[in-house]
Write an enzyme that holds these catalytic residues in place. Structure first.
Site, PDB file in Angstrom:
ATOM      1  N   ARG A   1      -0.132  76.307 -20.543  1.00 47.17           N
ATOM      2  CA  ARG A   1      -0.030  77.743 -20.780  1.00 47.17           C
ATOM      3  C   ARG A   1       0.973  78.485 -19.894  1.00 47.17           C
ATOM      4  O   ARG A   1       1.633  79.418 -20.374  1.00 47.17           O
ATOM      5  CB  ARG A   1      -1.424  78.367 -20.672  1.00 47.17           C
TER       6      ARG A   1
ATOM      7  N   ASP B   1      -2.429  62.257 -25.193  1.00 48.64           N
ATOM      8  CA  ASP B   1      -3.625  62.505 -24.385  1.00 48.64           C
ATOM      9  C   ASP B   1      -4.852  62.524 -25.296  1.00 48.64           C
ATOM     10  O   ASP B   1      -5.414  63.575 -25.584  1.00 48.64           O
ATOM     11  CB  ASP B   1      -3.460  63.840 -23.650  1.00 48.64           C
ATOM     12  N   LEU B   2      -5.258  61.341 -25.739  1.00 45.29           N
ATOM     13  CA  LEU B   2      -6.344  61.233 -26.714  1.00 45.29           C
ATOM     14  C   LEU B   2      -7.691  60.979 -26.059  1.00 45.29           C
ATOM     15  O   LEU B   2      -8.734  61.085 -26.714  1.00 45.29           O
ATOM     16  CB  LEU B   2      -6.030  60.113 -27.712  1.00 45.29           C
ATOM     17  N   LYS B   3      -7.695  60.615 -24.785  1.00 48.99           N
ATOM     18  CA  LYS B   3      -8.944  60.384 -24.035  1.00 48.99           C
ATOM     19  C   LYS B   3      -9.905  59.494 -24.818  1.00 48.99           C
ATOM     20  O   LYS B   3     -11.070  59.841 -25.030  1.00 48.99           O
ATOM     21  CB  LYS B   3      -9.602  61.712 -23.665  1.00 48.99           C
TER      22      LYS B   3
ATOM     23  N   THR C   1     -10.735  68.444 -15.337  1.00 51.16           N
ATOM     24  CA  THR C   1     -10.493  69.569 -14.437  1.00 51.16           C
ATOM     25  C   THR C   1     -11.300  70.803 -14.815  1.00 51.16           C
ATOM     26  O   THR C   1     -11.322  71.782 -14.065  1.00 51.16           O
ATOM     27  CB  THR C   1      -8.998  69.934 -14.394  1.00 51.16           C
TER      28      THR C   1
ATOM     29  N   PRO D   1     -15.641  48.876 -26.448  1.00 43.97           N
ATOM     30  CA  PRO D   1     -14.341  48.238 -26.201  1.00 43.97           C
ATOM     31  C   PRO D   1     -13.566  47.881 -27.456  1.00 43.97           C
ATOM     32  O   PRO D   1     -12.350  48.139 -27.532  1.00 43.97           O
ATOM     33  CB  PRO D   1     -14.723  46.986 -25.392  1.00 43.97           C
TER      34      PRO D   1
ATOM     35  N   LYS E   1       3.399  66.332 -23.775  1.00 41.06           N
ATOM     36  CA  LYS E   1       2.027  65.857 -23.905  1.00 41.06           C
ATOM     37  C   LYS E   1       1.406  66.403 -25.190  1.00 41.06           C
ATOM     38  O   LYS E   1       1.372  67.614 -25.398  1.00 41.06           O
ATOM     39  CB  LYS E   1       1.167  66.278 -22.716  1.00 41.06           C
TER      40      LYS E   1
END
Length: 241
Positions: A222, A74-76, A130, A81, A47
């Protein structure tokens, strides 16, 4: 623009059976490559997050892809649009296996992101980070609990035709019941190993708990990357699944 990456063809059996994706967010590319090489036999994918992509760009992704494991970008992505669709098209050449967008961007953004993605790229929507808990959401004006919000956004992602979502281990079981074939990614995992800190994660479970609840991918950073022996740490976690 560089040449398109060839689809990975190494360790296929391992990537199918091993749901662990190592979060490889290191500031130096050579250190990231070295770490990935150490654990490549004990994880199912790699990732690469916003920190990595901003520091190393397409070149960094190409270098990591040479290791032969699936790449999770994982660029979010979260914007109007048209902008998100254009960004998704810009990373076609990298052939990522998974790309994240924010579910809170709305249905039109989610639909356009999926339509613009590569044929073999899974688009998954981040529900509730999270690092956030009920109190954080309340201060942001979101009614209900983090659990409730995650389920609402998971429903939205499913309606928009996405492949799956990202959620904490606390919600994955409930979402799995509502979306049996959804591709469910769970980050913020902390193995039940003495000395492993939760860091900035507020809603954590163990990798085995998340997997048993229906997670498709387990994102671990980690506990592996900062271990004295990363390969041994990855093996130990894999053995609990």
């Amino acid at each position: 623009m560089g040449h398109a990456l060839q689809p990975f063809d190494e360790d296929k059996e391992n990537t199918v059976s091993n749901p662990i994706y190592l979060a490889l967010d290191l500031p130096r590319l050579d250190n990231a490559v070295a770490l990935a090489q150490k654990v490549r036999q004990h994880v199912g994918g790699l990732k690469l997050g916003l920190e990595f992509f901003c520091a190393h760009g397409h070149h960094g992704v190409h270098e990591i892809a040479k290791i032969g494991l699936p790449i999770f970008l994982d660029l979010k992505l979260h914007d109007i649009p048209n902008t998100v669709a254009a960004a998704m098209q810009a990373i076609h050449v990298l052939q990522p296996s998974i790309v994240t967008v924010h579910a809170s961007g709305g249905r039109a953004m989610l639909e356009d992101a999926k339509a613009a993605a590569g044929e073999h790229t899974k688009v998954v929507a981040v529900t509730v980070l999270t690092s956030l808990d009920d109190g954080d959401l309340s201060r942001m004006g979101v009614a209900g609990s983090a659990h409730d919000q995650a389920l609402r956004l998971a429903d939205l992602a499913q309606e928009a035709g996405l492949d799956g979502i990202v959620c904490s281990g606390h919600e994955v079981g409930a979402i799995h019941k509502r979306w049996k074939n959804g591709y469910l990614v769970v980050p913020g995992l902390r193995p039940a190993i003495p000395g492993v800190s939760h860091g900035d994660q507020k809603r954590t479970v163990t990798p085995s708990e998340a997997r048993n609840a229906g997670a498709s991918v387990l994102v671990i950073g980690r506990p592996i990357s900062r271990a004295e022996d990363p390969a041994a740490a990855a093996r130990a976690i894999e053995a609990t699944l």
